[in-house]
Write a protein that holds these residues in place. Sequence first.
Motif, PDB file in Angstrom:
ATOM      1  N   LEU A  22       8.638   4.788   6.096  1.00 16.98           N
ATOM      2  CA  LEU A  22       8.305   6.204   6.263  1.00 16.98           C
ATOM      3  C   LEU A  22       9.399   7.072   5.653  1.00 16.98           C
ATOM      4  O   LEU A  22      10.586   6.873   5.935  1.00 16.98           O
ATOM      5  CB  LEU A  22       8.142   6.551   7.748  1.00 16.98           C
ATOM      6  CG  LEU A  22       7.019   5.819   8.506  1.00 16.98           C
ATOM      7  CD1 LEU A  22       6.951   6.311   9.940  1.00 16.98           C
ATOM      8  CD2 LEU A  22       5.676   5.999   7.809  1.00 16.98           C
ATOM      9  N   ALA A  23       8.996   8.028   4.838  1.00 17.41           N
ATOM     10  CA  ALA A  23       9.953   8.910   4.179  1.00 17.41           C
ATOM     11  C   ALA A  23       9.322  10.288   4.010  1.00 17.41           C
ATOM     12  O   ALA A  23       8.158  10.498   4.345  1.00 17.41           O
ATOM     13  CB  ALA A  23      10.368   8.331   2.830  1.00 17.41           C
ATOM     14  N   GLY A  24      10.120  11.220   3.496  1.00 18.58           N
ATOM     15  CA  GLY A  24       9.658  12.593   3.334  1.00 18.58           C
ATOM     16  C   GLY A  24       9.913  13.434   4.570  1.00 18.58           C
ATOM     17  O   GLY A  24       9.318  14.496   4.750  1.00 18.58           O
ATOM     18  N   ILE A  25      10.826  12.969   5.428  1.00 20.22           N
ATOM     19  CA  ILE A  25      11.045  13.579   6.739  1.00 20.22           C
ATOM     20  C   ILE A  25      12.426  14.247   6.784  1.00 20.22           C
ATOM     21  O   ILE A  25      13.427  13.637   6.413  1.00 20.22           O
ATOM     22  CB  ILE A  25      10.972  12.504   7.840  1.00 20.22           C
ATOM     23  CG1 ILE A  25       9.705  11.657   7.658  1.00 20.22           C
ATOM     24  CG2 ILE A  25      11.020  13.136   9.222  1.00 20.22           C
ATOM     25  CD1 ILE A  25       9.911  10.195   7.986  1.00 20.22           C
ATOM     26  N   MET A  38       0.841  -1.198   0.000  1.00 22.47           N
ATOM     27  CA  MET A  38       0.000   0.000   0.000  1.00 22.47           C
ATOM     28  C   MET A  38       0.871   1.241   0.000  1.00 22.47           C
ATOM     29  O   MET A  38       1.808   1.349   0.787  1.00 22.47           O
ATOM     30  CB  MET A  38      -0.914   0.028   1.224  1.00 22.47           C
ATOM     31  CG  MET A  38      -1.848   1.225   1.264  1.00 22.47           C
ATOM     32  SD  MET A  38      -2.894   1.219   2.733  1.00 22.47           S
ATOM     33  CE  MET A  38      -4.035   2.547   2.329  1.00 22.47           C
ATOM     34  N   ASP A  39       0.545   2.186  -0.877  1.00 17.24           N
ATOM     35  CA  ASP A  39       1.285   3.437  -0.994  1.00 17.24           C
ATOM     36  C   ASP A  39       0.365   4.591  -0.612  1.00 17.24           C
ATOM     37  O   ASP A  39      -0.595   4.892  -1.337  1.00 17.24           O
ATOM     38  CB  ASP A  39       1.793   3.589  -2.432  1.00 17.24           C
ATOM     39  CG  ASP A  39       2.634   4.849  -2.627  1.00 17.24           C
ATOM     40  OD1 ASP A  39       3.042   5.444  -1.613  1.00 17.24           O
ATOM     41  OD2 ASP A  39       2.881   5.205  -3.789  1.00 17.24           O
ATOM     42  N   VAL A  40       0.653   5.219   0.509  1.00 17.39           N
ATOM     43  CA  VAL A  40      -0.158   6.334   0.996  1.00 17.39           C
ATOM     44  C   VAL A  40       0.476   7.642   0.527  1.00 17.39           C
ATOM     45  O   VAL A  40       1.565   8.011   0.968  1.00 17.39           O
ATOM     46  CB  VAL A  40      -0.256   6.313   2.539  1.00 17.39           C
ATOM     47  CG1 VAL A  40      -1.193   7.426   3.008  1.00 17.39           C
ATOM     48  CG2 VAL A  40      -0.739   4.968   3.039  1.00 17.39           C
ATOM     49  N   GLY A  41      -0.210   8.326  -0.382  1.00 18.85           N
ATOM     50  CA  GLY A  41       0.357   9.524  -0.994  1.00 18.85           C
ATOM     51  C   GLY A  41       1.141   9.139  -2.230  1.00 18.85           C
ATOM     52  O   GLY A  41       2.336   9.408  -2.339  1.00 18.85           O
ATOM     53  N   SER A  42       0.457   8.500  -3.173  1.00 21.19           N
ATOM     54  CA  SER A  42       1.125   7.817  -4.285  1.00 21.19           C
ATOM     55  C   SER A  42       1.702   8.736  -5.352  1.00 21.19           C
ATOM     56  O   SER A  42       2.546   8.305  -6.142  1.00 21.19           O
ATOM     57  CB  SER A  42       0.162   6.818  -4.940  1.00 21.19           C
ATOM     58  OG  SER A  42      -1.062   7.449  -5.273  1.00 21.19           O
ATOM     59  N   GLY A  43       1.258  10.001  -5.413  1.00 19.79           N
ATOM     60  CA  GLY A  43       1.838  10.927  -6.387  1.00 19.79           C
ATOM     61  C   GLY A  43       1.784  10.406  -7.807  1.00 19.79           C
ATOM     62  O   GLY A  43       0.719  10.040  -8.312  1.00 19.79           O
ATOM     63  N   SER A  44       2.925  10.336  -8.453  1.00 20.14           N
ATOM     64  CA  SER A  44       3.011   9.883  -9.843  1.00 20.14           C
ATOM     65  C   SER A  44       2.701   8.400 -10.016  1.00 20.14           C
ATOM     66  O   SER A  44       2.549   7.926 -11.136  1.00 20.14           O
ATOM     67  CB  SER A  44       4.416  10.154 -10.388  1.00 20.14           C
ATOM     68  OG  SER A  44       5.358   9.309  -9.744  1.00 20.14           O
ATOM     69  N   LEU A  96       5.424  10.983   2.948  1.00 20.05           N
ATOM     70  CA  LEU A  96       4.601  12.160   3.209  1.00 20.05           C
ATOM     71  C   LEU A  96       5.391  13.179   4.016  1.00 20.05           C
ATOM     72  O   LEU A  96       6.574  12.987   4.274  1.00 20.05           O
ATOM     73  CB  LEU A  96       3.333  11.742   3.975  1.00 20.05           C
ATOM     74  CG  LEU A  96       2.420  10.717   3.275  1.00 20.05           C
ATOM     75  CD1 LEU A  96       1.401  10.166   4.246  1.00 20.05           C
ATOM     76  CD2 LEU A  96       1.732  11.354   2.076  1.00 20.05           C
ATOM     77  N   ILE A  97       4.719  14.223   4.448  1.00 18.42           N
ATOM     78  CA  ILE A  97       5.391  15.223   5.276  1.00 18.42           C
ATOM     79  C   ILE A  97       5.268  14.848   6.750  1.00 18.42           C
ATOM     80  O   ILE A  97       4.385  14.081   7.150  1.00 18.42           O
ATOM     81  CB  ILE A  97       4.820  16.638   5.031  1.00 18.42           C
ATOM     82  CG1 ILE A  97       3.329  16.697   5.380  1.00 18.42           C
ATOM     83  CG2 ILE A  97       5.062  17.063   3.589  1.00 18.42           C
ATOM     84  CD1 ILE A  97       2.740  18.087   5.270  1.00 18.42           C
ATOM     85  N   PHE A  98       6.148  15.389   7.540  1.00 21.55           N
ATOM     86  CA  PHE A  98       6.233  15.087   8.970  1.00 21.55           C
ATOM     87  C   PHE A  98       4.887  15.235   9.683  1.00 21.55           C
ATOM     88  O   PHE A  98       4.460  14.349  10.435  1.00 21.55           O
ATOM     89  CB  PHE A  98       7.274  16.005   9.616  1.00 21.55           C
ATOM     90  CG  PHE A  98       7.311  15.936  11.117  1.00 21.55           C
ATOM     91  CD1 PHE A  98       7.947  14.894  11.767  1.00 21.55           C
ATOM     92  CD2 PHE A  98       6.708  16.934  11.882  1.00 21.55           C
ATOM     93  CE1 PHE A  98       7.986  14.833  13.155  1.00 21.55           C
ATOM     94  CE2 PHE A  98       6.747  16.892  13.272  1.00 21.55           C
ATOM     95  CZ  PHE A  98       7.383  15.834  13.904  1.00 21.55           C
ATOM     96  N   GLY A  99       4.197  16.353   9.437  1.00 16.94           N
ATOM     97  CA  GLY A  99       2.950  16.619  10.135  1.00 16.94           C
ATOM     98  C   GLY A  99       1.891  15.558   9.916  1.00 16.94           C
ATOM     99  O   GLY A  99       1.227  15.109  10.859  1.00 16.94           O
TER     100      GLY A  99
END
Length: 216
Positions: free
Chosen positions: A176-179, A80-86, A152-155
């Motif tokens: 988890l990434a984008g941090i 599962m990809d949460v915030g899949s973008g492209s 995703l973003i930290f928040g």
Amino acid sequence: MKRLKREDWANSWKRNFKPINIKGKLMVRPSWEKAKLKPGQKTVIINPGLSFGTGQHETTKYCLEQIVSLRRPDRQQSFMDVGSGSGILSIAAVKMGYRPVLGIDQDSEAIRVAKINAKRNRVDQKLVLEVGDVVDLGIKSRKKYDIVCGNLIFGLLKDHVVRVISQLKTDGVLILAGILWKQFKDLQKVYEKEGLKLKHTDRRAEWQSGCFIFDS
């Protein structure tokens, strides 16, 4: 005064998008670049667009590496990809043999682009791409996944920790990434408080990413 050479500005930006080799098992490239593949290596074609995710960003690259490293060919694994973008991570997951694969993003335009990318890579019948937000994830969801990725973003990752974790199987792995690295320790504490432990982490430039598992 020296006269500047004329340049095709419409195509000059393409120079920055080169093929990316992921552990010799996956190749991510734009459509205009050719790359020689190793035996058995899969390829994902992604062109830069309005939706985030070309593989060039360090956080996306980390996620791709984990998708490759965590794949177990002798067993079925869901993703599962949460915030899949492209759609790059979902497409890569299908290429690596994950089934079923679900990608969600709050942006309907991102989902539209992701579906185009999925069709370009001939995996549109093997994954589901839906408009959805992390806030919509069901805490008591019956359908859980072996691998859940949140780039995703930290928040968002901090505020919706329970919803994110609720999508993960008890023996699964959460990516988890984008941090920003300065925020990673704080996020780690939030997830550890909910029963997870850090399995792997990597810092690249100002970014830090990690994999978490349930602390048994």
